[in-house]
Design a protein around this motif. Structure first.
Motif, mmCIF file in Angstrom:
data_model
loop_
_atom_site.group_PDB
_atom_site.id
_atom_site.type_symbol
_atom_site.label_atom_id
_atom_site.label_comp_id
_atom_site.label_asym_id
_atom_site.label_seq_id
_atom_site.Cartn_x
_atom_site.Cartn_y
_atom_site.Cartn_z
ATOM 1 N N ALA A 187 0.795 -1.289 -0.091
ATOM 2 C CA ALA A 187 -0.047 0.020 -0.020
ATOM 3 C C ALA A 187 0.816 1.144 0.032
ATOM 4 O O ALA A 187 0.457 2.169 -0.675
ATOM 5 C CB ALA A 187 -1.039 -0.006 1.179
ATOM 6 N N PHE A 188 1.874 1.107 0.924
ATOM 7 C CA PHE A 188 2.906 2.282 0.975
ATOM 8 C C PHE A 188 3.411 2.699 -0.584
ATOM 9 O O PHE A 188 3.569 3.700 -0.752
ATOM 10 C CB PHE A 188 4.078 2.404 1.973
ATOM 11 C CG PHE A 188 5.018 3.477 1.809
ATOM 12 C CD1 PHE A 188 4.535 4.646 2.407
ATOM 13 C CD2 PHE A 188 6.072 3.270 1.286
ATOM 14 C CE1 PHE A 188 5.476 5.660 2.192
ATOM 15 C CE2 PHE A 188 7.087 4.376 1.278
ATOM 16 C CZ PHE A 188 6.677 5.420 1.768
ATOM 17 N N ALA A 189 4.055 1.531 -1.156
ATOM 18 C CA ALA A 189 4.653 1.691 -2.404
ATOM 19 C C ALA A 189 3.568 2.214 -3.570
ATOM 20 O O ALA A 189 4.025 3.145 -4.263
ATOM 21 C CB ALA A 189 5.133 0.195 -2.824
ATOM 22 N N ALA A 190 2.441 1.836 -3.430
ATOM 23 C CA ALA A 190 1.507 2.400 -4.338
ATOM 24 C C ALA A 190 1.168 3.785 -4.162
ATOM 25 O O ALA A 190 1.082 4.677 -5.066
ATOM 26 C CB ALA A 190 0.087 1.364 -4.462
ATOM 27 N N PHE A 191 0.827 4.172 -3.027
ATOM 28 C CA PHE A 191 0.768 5.615 -2.464
ATOM 29 C C PHE A 191 2.120 6.329 -3.228
ATOM 30 O O PHE A 191 1.674 7.534 -3.745
ATOM 31 C CB PHE A 191 0.608 5.620 -1.107
ATOM 32 C CG PHE A 191 0.678 7.041 -0.525
ATOM 33 C CD1 PHE A 191 -0.188 7.914 -0.793
ATOM 34 C CD2 PHE A 191 1.898 7.376 0.464
ATOM 35 C CE1 PHE A 191 -0.244 9.170 -0.298
ATOM 36 C CE2 PHE A 191 1.710 8.633 0.689
ATOM 37 C CZ PHE A 191 0.855 9.778 0.640
ATOM 38 N N ASN A 192 3.284 5.919 -2.771
ATOM 39 C CA ASN A 192 4.497 6.774 -3.077
ATOM 40 C C ASN A 192 4.533 6.625 -4.715
ATOM 41 O O ASN A 192 4.894 8.020 -5.084
ATOM 42 C CB ASN A 192 5.746 6.052 -2.344
ATOM 43 C CG ASN A 192 6.913 6.900 -2.510
ATOM 44 O OD1 ASN A 192 6.855 7.837 -2.184
ATOM 45 N ND2 ASN A 192 7.818 6.472 -3.285
ATOM 46 N N ASP A 193 4.319 5.724 -5.049
ATOM 47 C CA ASP A 193 4.372 5.706 -6.675
ATOM 48 C C ASP A 193 3.345 6.779 -7.490
ATOM 49 O O ASP A 193 3.339 7.384 -8.392
ATOM 50 C CB ASP A 193 3.938 4.342 -7.359
ATOM 51 C CG ASP A 193 5.057 3.303 -7.037
ATOM 52 O OD1 ASP A 193 6.276 3.692 -6.804
ATOM 53 O OD2 ASP A 193 5.212 2.008 -7.339
ATOM 54 N N THR A 194 2.190 6.730 -6.734
ATOM 55 C CA THR A 194 1.006 7.673 -7.363
ATOM 56 C C THR A 194 1.463 9.297 -7.042
ATOM 57 O O THR A 194 1.296 10.059 -7.865
ATOM 58 C CB THR A 194 -0.233 7.315 -6.533
ATOM 59 O OG1 THR A 194 -0.724 6.128 -6.782
ATOM 60 C CG2 THR A 194 -1.326 8.644 -6.942
ATOM 61 N N VAL A 195 2.147 9.256 -5.875
ATOM 62 C CA VAL A 195 2.558 10.971 -5.449
ATOM 63 C C VAL A 195 3.776 11.376 -6.315
ATOM 64 O O VAL A 195 3.708 12.428 -6.915
ATOM 65 C CB VAL A 195 3.108 10.761 -4.193
ATOM 66 C CG1 VAL A 195 3.772 12.171 -3.666
ATOM 67 C CG2 VAL A 195 1.885 10.425 -2.979
ATOM 68 N N PHE A 196 4.581 10.330 -6.795
ATOM 69 C CA PHE A 196 5.603 10.632 -7.739
ATOM 70 C C PHE A 196 5.535 10.001 -8.959
ATOM 71 O O PHE A 196 6.570 10.008 -9.713
ATOM 72 C CB PHE A 196 6.729 10.158 -7.187
ATOM 73 C CG PHE A 196 7.315 11.061 -5.858
ATOM 74 C CD1 PHE A 196 7.762 12.326 -5.553
ATOM 75 C CD2 PHE A 196 6.964 10.283 -4.389
ATOM 76 C CE1 PHE A 196 8.064 13.016 -4.646
ATOM 77 C CE2 PHE A 196 7.572 11.039 -3.522
ATOM 78 C CZ PHE A 196 7.763 12.405 -3.359
ATOM 79 N N ARG A 245 -0.456 14.648 -12.605
ATOM 80 C CA ARG A 245 -0.425 15.152 -11.491
ATOM 81 C C ARG A 245 -0.149 16.990 -11.896
ATOM 82 O O ARG A 245 0.184 17.257 -13.206
ATOM 83 C CB ARG A 245 0.873 15.106 -10.464
ATOM 84 C CG ARG A 245 1.097 13.658 -10.190
ATOM 85 C CD ARG A 245 0.354 13.315 -8.827
ATOM 86 N NE ARG A 245 -1.166 13.608 -8.689
ATOM 87 C CZ ARG A 245 -2.179 12.424 -8.836
ATOM 88 N NH1 ARG A 245 -1.899 11.409 -9.376
ATOM 89 N NH2 ARG A 245 -3.440 12.898 -8.748
ATOM 90 N N GLU A 246 -0.816 17.975 -10.925
ATOM 91 C CA GLU A 246 -0.783 19.301 -11.332
ATOM 92 C C GLU A 246 0.618 19.743 -11.314
ATOM 93 O O GLU A 246 1.006 20.675 -12.001
ATOM 94 C CB GLU A 246 -1.791 20.137 -10.328
ATOM 95 C CG GLU A 246 -3.080 19.919 -10.871
ATOM 96 C CD GLU A 246 -3.644 20.322 -12.382
ATOM 97 O OE1 GLU A 246 -3.111 21.301 -12.729
ATOM 98 O OE2 GLU A 246 -4.203 19.294 -13.017
#
Length: 113
Positions: free
Chosen positions: A27-36, A41-42
């Motif tokens: 879950a953390f890896a998916a979150f981090n991948d989405t953030v970066f 992204r704007e």
């Protein structure tokens, strides 16, 4: 190596997360991948990475400083942008001490001899 940090080899200890909490790691890896993510992204990736460098400098996380500096450069950040990022982090840390100094003055009221 300082303070037990070995940037080249410490990643091997991710095995503990993989063994003990693989669901959270995923879950953390998916979150981090989405953030970066590079697209969608704007804020352009270079600026998100520079934000990450500033936060890493502020929290003084050696691993994050290392990784996000490399990522920022790979995303096109210049040496001058990294320098300004470091100054932004410095100003925020100094500003925090300044602002919280006022709290110290407030808390000291009535306790002065």
């Amino acid at each position: 190596m300082s303070d037990g940090i070995d940037l080249e080899n410490d990643g091997a200890y991710t095995r503990v997360y993989k063994k003990q909490t693989p669901d959270i790691l995923q879950a953390f890896a998916a979150f981090n991948d989405t953030v970066f993510a590079e697209e969608g992204r704007e804020i352009p990736l270079k600026y998100r990475e520079l934000i990450a460098v500033a936060v890493a400098l502020t929290t003084q996380c050696t691993y994050c400083i290392d990784g996000h500096t490399k990522n920022a450069v790979n995303a096109g950040a210049s040496e001058a942008e990294l320098a300004e990022t470091a100054w932004v982090a410095s100003a925020i840390r100094a500003g925090g001490a300044y602002a919280h100094g006022r709290l110290a003055f407030k808390l000291a009221e009535g306790h002065q001899h």
